[in-house]
Every structure is written in structure tokens, then in C-alpha cells.
Enzyme design. Structure first.
Site, mmCIF file in Angstrom:
data_model
loop_
_atom_site.group_PDB
_atom_site.id
_atom_site.type_symbol
_atom_site.label_atom_id
_atom_site.label_comp_id
_atom_site.label_asym_id
_atom_site.label_seq_id
_atom_site.Cartn_x
_atom_site.Cartn_y
_atom_site.Cartn_z
ATOM 1 N N ASN A 1 0.856 -1.189 0.000
ATOM 2 C CA ASN A 1 0.000 0.000 0.000
ATOM 3 C C ASN A 1 0.891 1.237 0.000
ATOM 4 O O ASN A 1 1.487 1.573 1.016
ATOM 5 C CB ASN A 1 -0.913 -0.018 1.234
ATOM 6 C CG ASN A 1 -1.819 1.188 1.303
ATOM 7 O OD1 ASN A 1 -1.970 1.926 0.320
ATOM 8 N ND2 ASN A 1 -2.442 1.393 2.449
ATOM 9 N N LYS B 1 0.017 4.262 -0.274
ATOM 10 C CA LYS B 1 -0.669 5.388 0.356
ATOM 11 C C LYS B 1 -0.545 6.650 -0.513
ATOM 12 O O LYS B 1 -0.544 6.560 -1.736
ATOM 13 C CB LYS B 1 -0.159 5.601 1.785
ATOM 14 C CG LYS B 1 -0.305 4.331 2.634
ATOM 15 C CD LYS B 1 0.065 4.534 4.071
ATOM 16 C CE LYS B 1 -0.116 3.230 4.859
ATOM 17 N NZ LYS B 1 0.209 3.400 6.279
ATOM 18 N N HIS C 1 -9.313 0.723 5.632
ATOM 19 C CA HIS C 1 -8.013 0.988 6.260
ATOM 20 C C HIS C 1 -8.208 1.945 7.433
ATOM 21 O O HIS C 1 -9.043 2.845 7.404
ATOM 22 C CB HIS C 1 -7.051 1.584 5.236
ATOM 23 C CG HIS C 1 -5.624 1.548 5.683
ATOM 24 N ND1 HIS C 1 -5.099 2.475 6.556
ATOM 25 C CD2 HIS C 1 -4.615 0.688 5.394
ATOM 26 C CE1 HIS C 1 -3.831 2.198 6.774
ATOM 27 N NE2 HIS C 1 -3.504 1.114 6.081
ATOM 28 N N GLU D 1 -6.672 4.396 8.427
ATOM 29 C CA GLU D 1 -6.515 5.822 8.139
ATOM 30 C C GLU D 1 -7.787 6.425 7.561
ATOM 31 O O GLU D 1 -7.983 7.638 7.618
ATOM 32 C CB GLU D 1 -5.335 6.010 7.175
ATOM 33 C CG GLU D 1 -4.001 5.747 7.863
ATOM 34 C CD GLU D 1 -2.888 5.434 6.879
ATOM 35 O OE1 GLU D 1 -3.145 5.529 5.666
ATOM 36 O OE2 GLU D 1 -1.788 5.078 7.331
ATOM 37 N N GLU E 1 -4.941 -5.156 10.942
ATOM 38 C CA GLU E 1 -3.986 -4.076 11.109
ATOM 39 C C GLU E 1 -4.251 -3.360 12.429
ATOM 40 O O GLU E 1 -5.107 -2.480 12.498
ATOM 41 C CB GLU E 1 -4.108 -3.070 9.956
ATOM 42 C CG GLU E 1 -3.668 -3.620 8.621
ATOM 43 C CD GLU E 1 -3.447 -2.502 7.619
ATOM 44 O OE1 GLU E 1 -2.382 -2.473 7.011
ATOM 45 O OE2 GLU E 1 -4.335 -1.655 7.449
ATOM 46 N N GLY F 1 2.546 2.480 10.921
ATOM 47 C CA GLY F 1 3.385 3.653 10.736
ATOM 48 C C GLY F 1 4.108 4.112 11.984
ATOM 49 O O GLY F 1 4.724 5.174 11.992
ATOM 50 N N SER G 1 3.348 -2.129 10.390
ATOM 51 C CA SER G 1 4.794 -1.932 10.384
ATOM 52 C C SER G 1 5.529 -3.220 10.018
ATOM 53 O O SER G 1 6.500 -3.619 10.661
ATOM 54 C CB SER G 1 5.279 -1.410 11.745
ATOM 55 O OG SER G 1 4.760 -0.129 11.997
#
Length: 634
Positions: free
Chosen positions: A144, A146, A231, A233, A305, A311, A351
Site C-alpha cells: 500500500n 498510500k 483501512h 486511516e 492491522e 506507521g 509496520s
């Protein structure tokens, strides 16, 4: 009490209706009589709501309510059992079927809002079935990207992925990349091998007046095969705040258009610390199962996740990841079916990097990775793809139980070898002609070549001979996506400041030794010792291009050995001309020996599964040609 019962009944009716929205209702349910019966059953069930946050149903009530409609019952029964199991963990050990005891008779408990501790899982009920452990699931690795990159960096990243076509074409792994939507078409045209494309998002409905959105059908037209939904985010950023239902609608829309889906689930740090991990995942999965029919799960990959590990550099331990993955597979088995639970791939994303991928991949319920930041580095991403469970050492079992390993091979770019030899020869010809011209010029004016001039000239050439090269060898600036700045290095690697200091000292030694050799050779610039030094400098410039511009780590090993060999030859020639010149130049040979050992060790540490071949591989963008005496910057 009557009003309260009515409100509770109406709420429960809405909840049941929402949970079964995708099931085919028979027309008989629409009759007033059927509606009254359904409402009556929910009224009886609502009597258990006297205890806050709980629904208490006797087994007989459950049977009547769930068997009233043959089309709804199996689906709703599976989802309800799965939900009640996770919701009532604190009572589940007291009864083999997960019932709690209330006034001497068992009753199911539904309490999604209470904290759940991971370690409170009843192991017999949540153990992975034998068929699940033996099911063959193709390993899945997705990158991904991003909201990162530009035209140049994306092109370079795609070229890096193309180098490892042997890895990405392995039948035991499915590789997917998700670039920003504006670069999907570029990636589609440039990528080679079996790498598939994924979109990072899509619109939850059909096309229409939705500015800035793109539908699943549009992605399908572009050749996109996967879509990432849910996701963290997009779930948790205040600008977006996508709900569980929106995520489920996006997944359904993609599947309807023939696009496979990666559905992300996971908990925040606060939810984990409060013991709500499984409750949060249950809620997210329940929304998905409510919208998507069971058959659609064949086109779904579930990505766990943990939000607190995305991150941040933190990673869930292998035990934590396996425990949640195991629970997800159990939930899918209860809600959708055993066959799909055995086949569905559950990947980890939090990560992920080349260092932890190997250990995570050994867990029985970890079927791959959704990689974030590490996917922006082609070398790192390929190391994750080629981890121990997969291509780096493909474990092929023979009849006698032996295990053999297959290493990655790369087609040799013979044109690159020709380019290196040609550029080195041309540069040597230019410098040799330059020395010949200087000799002729001083002879024409009947002047001796000044010794100081020779010393200054070779000091300059030692530092700036690449100006005469026809290949760009300018050093690029550091970048987060540049593989050379993320290479593993041995513990004895000198600090960065050491290199410019030592190379400056080497330049001084070359200048002094060449000046001594110049005097001993009859004060001629166009002489064998000085031409040997020029050849040595040209080989060094070509090595600089290989290592610092084209980033060929393996070929750089051969290059630095070539530089070392030419340094030994020059030192020997200087010593035979006059021993003093050879002794002055000898320390530079010692430094080049250390540099060769360092570069070889760095290559060995990073050459996982043959990912860094010694001979130049195809697919690496070549250094640009330039006019001598000019420079190109990157």
C-alpha cells in the site's frame, strides 16, 4: 412497562432486520399475520432487557425466533452465535456451549459493549480446526503506497519491482501493489510479471454526481483487480471517519463489479488496553457479513492491522497476531461456513518489514502481509515477498522428505556491461588525449612541464576525473525511498565523515606518487605510469556510477574489486619505475582493500535470496549519458 417493552421490541426488530438485510425474504413474511408474529416474538425477547446492555433469551425462544423464517434462520443463527460467543466470554467457561446460568437455566448473552480480554478466550471453542491447519492457502503480499510518490519516484519504484520478476512470478505467492489512483494507469503499463494492481479506495455506490469519487466499474475498466477498504486511516482520521457499514458497502460494490477486496480490521491502542480488541473486530466483521453474502467471502482477504502498529514502527508480537488471526478464522467459520473459513486468507499489516516478516509468516493463521512504508522501497518489499516461507527459500518437499532451496536468478543486462566498458574506454581516451596534447603543447613552446603543475593536475583528477566521463555519476541526495540509504551495514562500518577525509588523503597520495613517477619517467605526461593512473581513475568513476547512480549493489562489488586491482597494478608499476612512488601510493591500496571488504560485506548482508546479483540485471534505469566537462544532478 408496556411503553418500554414496545420501544425495546421496535429497536430489536430493527437490529434483526439490519442483520439480515442481505437475506432473501419470502413474500409470506410481508403478510400482516407474519409481521404480527415476528413482532410478538421480539416483544417476548425484549423482556430480558431489564439488565442494562444484555439480551437474555432462553434456548426455546432462540429456536422459535430463528426458525420462523427458513431463509433467514441459518444466516442469522451463525452471525448471532458468533456474536454471542465473543460477547459473553466471561460466562462461557461455565457451559460447553457458551451459555451462562440464570435462575437455574441456561441463556445466551449478548454484550458487545463490555471489554473483552484476549487471554479470556475459551481455548476448546476457539481452537483452529484440523482442516483449517491443513488447508492450502496461497500466500498474499500487498504493498500500500498510500499518498506517496511522484512521476519519477513511481517510475523508479516500478522498475525496481520489475527487476525481481522471478520473485513476483512465483506460483506460491500472490503479489499486489496499490499505488495512488492517479498512477494506476502508469503502473498497469509499466509493471511486468504477475504483480496485480489494487486501488486504495472506491465509492460505495454507483456512478453519479459524486465529485472526486471513482466507482468500482471505473477501476475495473482500468484493469484494477483489487481494492483496499476499511483501512484505519480512513476509519479513524477525523476528515474521513468511515463507518463499518460504509466499509461493508464499498466491499460489496467492488465484489459486484468483479474486483476482489482487502478488508482491513483492527483496534486502536486505547481499545487494546481496555481489552476490547476482539469486540471491535467482531463489530467490524459483523457489518461485513451483514452486507456481503457468504459466497462473496471467496473474493475477500481480511487484513488485521492493529491501528497502534501502523506507521509507528511498533509491531504486534507473533503471538498477538496469531491469536487475533485465529479468532477471525473462527468467527468466519461460525458466521459464513467451514469451507470458506479454511480458504479465506487473513494477512497481517502493522509496520511489516524484512526483519519481522519471516517470524510472522510462520504462524499457522498468518497468510501474508499488507505492507505500508516498506513497500515504497522495491528492495525491502521484495525481501518481504521473498521471505523464508516463500521464494527466498522455497521449501519443496520430495518423496523422501528432503527440502531443497531455490534461489532467485535475474537475466543479465549485457548492454549495461557494454555501456560500462565503452564509457570507461571513452573516458580513458579523452584523458589520454588530454595528456598527449599537454605534452605536445609544452614541447611546441620548448618548455618543461612544471612539477607543480603535474601535482596540481593529478590532485584535481583524483577528485574530479568524473568530469571527463560520458556517463552521469553525480551523487543523488538522500531520500526515504532510496534503497542505498536503508542497506544493512556491518558493525565495523566507519562513520560517514571518515569517507571524505580518507578519499582526500588518497587524492594527495596519488598526486605525490604520480609527481615522483613523472620525474622518474623523463618528465613526460604521456608515459606508461601516468596513463596507468588515468586508467585507474576511469575505472573508479565507472564504479561510482554503478554504486551511486544505478544502485547495483552486487555489481558494485565487482566494480570495487576492479578499482582495487587497478590500484595494485599502478602501485606495482610506480614501484618498478621508482620505489619511492610505489611506497607513497601503497596506503591507498590498503584503504581500497578495506573499502572492498566493506562493500562485499554490505552486499552479503543485503543479498537475500539472490536479490542483488553480481552481474547487472535487466530493469534498472541506466545512468544517463552526458557531454564531458558537464554534470547532471538528480
Amino acid at each position: 412497562p408496556t411503553t418500554t417493552t414496545f420501544i425495546y421490541s421496535f429497536s430489536l426488530s430493527k437490529a434483526v432486520a439490519a442483520a439480515t438485510a442481505m437475506a432473501p425474504f419470502p413474500s409470506s413474511l410481508a403478510t400482516p399475520r407474519a409481521a404480527m408474529c415476528f413482532f410478538a416474538l421480539t416483544c417476548l425477547a425484549s423482556g430480558a432487557l431489564a439488565a442494562p446492555g444484555r439480551v437474555m433469551l432462553t434456548p426455546s425462544m432462540q429456536t422459535k425466533a430463528l426458525s420462523s423464517n427458513p431463509h433467514v434462520s441459518p444466516r442469522l443463527q451463525q452471525v448471532r452465535e458468533s456474536t454471542s460467543n465473543i460477547a459473553g466470554l466471561h460466562d462461557s467457561r461455565s457451559h460447553p456451549r457458551g451459555f451462562s446460568m440464570s435462575k437455574g437455566r441456561p441463556s445466551a448473552t449478548l454484550a458487545l459493549d463490555r471489554p473483552v480480554a484476549l487471554k479470556s478466550l475459551p481455548h476448546p471453542a476457539y481452537a483452529v480446526s484440523e482442516s483449517s491447519l491443513t488447508a492450502k492457502r496461497k500466500f498474499w503480499v500487498g504493498g500500500n503506497w498510500k499518498c506517496n510518490g511522484n512521476g519519477d519516484s513511481v517510475a523508479k519504484l516500478l522498475d525496481g519491482l520489475n527487476i525481481a520478476k522471478r520473485i513476483t512470478s512465483d506460483p506460491e505467492v500472490e503479489v499486489v501493489c496499490a499505488p495512488p489512483v492517479v498512477y494506476l494507469d502508469k503502473a498497469k503499463n509499466q509493471l511486468k510479471g504477475n504483480i496485480q494492481l489494487a486501488a486504495q479506495n472506491l465509492w460505495a455506490g454507483e456512478q453519479g454526481a459524486y465529485t472526486g469519487e471513482h466507482t468500482a466499474d471505473m477501476l475495473k475498466d482500468m484493469g484494477v483487480e483489487w481494492a483496499i477498504v476499511g483501512h484505519s486511516e480512513r476509519r479513524h482520521r477525523p476528515e474521513l471517519k468511515e463507518t463499518d457499514d460504509v466499509v461493508a458497502r464499498k466491499a460489496l460494490q467492488a465484489i459486484k463489479s468483479g474486483i476482489k477486496v482487502v478488508v482491513c480490521v483492527g483496534e486502536t491502542l486505547e481499545e487494546r488496553e481496555e481489552g476490547k480488541t476482539l469486540a471491535v473486530i467482531t463489530r467490524q466483521l459483523l457489518a461485513l457479513a451483514t452486507r456481503c453474502p457468504p459466497k462473496s467471502f471467496n473474493d475477500i482477504v481480511i487484513a488485521y492491522e492493529p491501528v497502534w502498529a501502523i506507521g509507528t514502527g511498533k509491531t504486534a508480537t507473533v503471538e498477538q497476531a496469531q491469536e487475533v488471526h485465529e479468532y477471525i478464522r473462527k468467527w468466519v467459520r461460525n458466521a459464513v461456513g467451514q469451507e470458506i473459513a479454511d480458504k479465506i486468507r487473513i494477512v497481517y499489516g502493522g509496520s511489516v518489514n524484512p526483519e519481522n516478516a519471516n517470524a510472522l509468516s510462520k504462524m499457522p493463521d498468518v497468510d501474508g502481509f499488507l505492507v505500508g512504508g516498506a513497500s515504497l522501497n522495491a528492495a525491502s518489499f521484495m525481501k518481504i515477498v521473498a521471505h523464508d516461507k516463500n521464494v527466498k527459500e522455497i521449501k519443496r518437499r520430495t518423496r523422501n522428505g528432503l527440502v531443497t532451496s531455490a534461489r532467485v536468478t535475474h537475466p543479465v543486462a549485457w548492454s549495461a556491461l557494454g555501456r560500462y566498458l565503452g564509457a570507461t574506454s571513452v573516458q580513458f581516451g579523452i584523458l589520454a588525449g588530454f595528456l598527449f596534447g599537454l605534452d605536445a603543447l609544452f614541447s611546441y613552446f620548448q618548455k618543461d612541464v612544471p612539477v607543480k603543475f603535474v601535482a596540481a593536475l593529478f590532485a584535481f583528477l583524483s577528485l574530479r576525473s568524473r568530469m571527463f566521463s560520458i556517463m552521469d555519476n553525480s551523487r543523488p541526495k538522500a531520500s526515504k525511498t532510496d534503497p542505498v540509504f536503508e542497506r544493512k551495514k556491518p558493525w565495523w562500518t566507519p562513520p560517514p565523515l571518515t569517507f571524505p577525509i580518507v578519499w582526500s588523503i588518497v587524492a594527495v597520495l596519488r598526486s605525490l606518487s604520480t609527481t615522483v613517477a613523472f620525474v622518474a619517467a623523463g618528465e613526460k605526461l604521456f608515459s606508461a605510469p601516468l596513463l596507468a593512473m588515468v586508467a585507474h581513475l576511469c575505472i573508479g568513476d565507472t564504479w561510482n556510477t554503478i554504486n551511486n547512480v544505478e544502485r547495483r549493489m552486487g555489481t558494485a562489488v565487482l566494480g570495487v574489486l576492479g578499482v582495487l586491482g587497478s590500484a595494485v597494478a599502478v602501485t606495482s608499476l610506480y614501484y618498478n619505475t621508482i620505489p619511492l612512488a610505489g611506497m607513497i601510493l601503497a596506503p591507498s591500496v590498503l584503504w581500497l582493500s578495506i573499502a572492498s571488504l566493506l562493500i562485499t560485506q554490505i552486499w552479503r548482508l543485503n543479498n537475500n535470496g539472490g536479490s542483488e546479483p553480481l552481474l547487472p540485471a535487466r530493469g534498472v534505469p541506466p545512468a544517463k549519458f552526458k557531454i564531458p566537462f558537464t554534470s547532471l544532478t538528480k
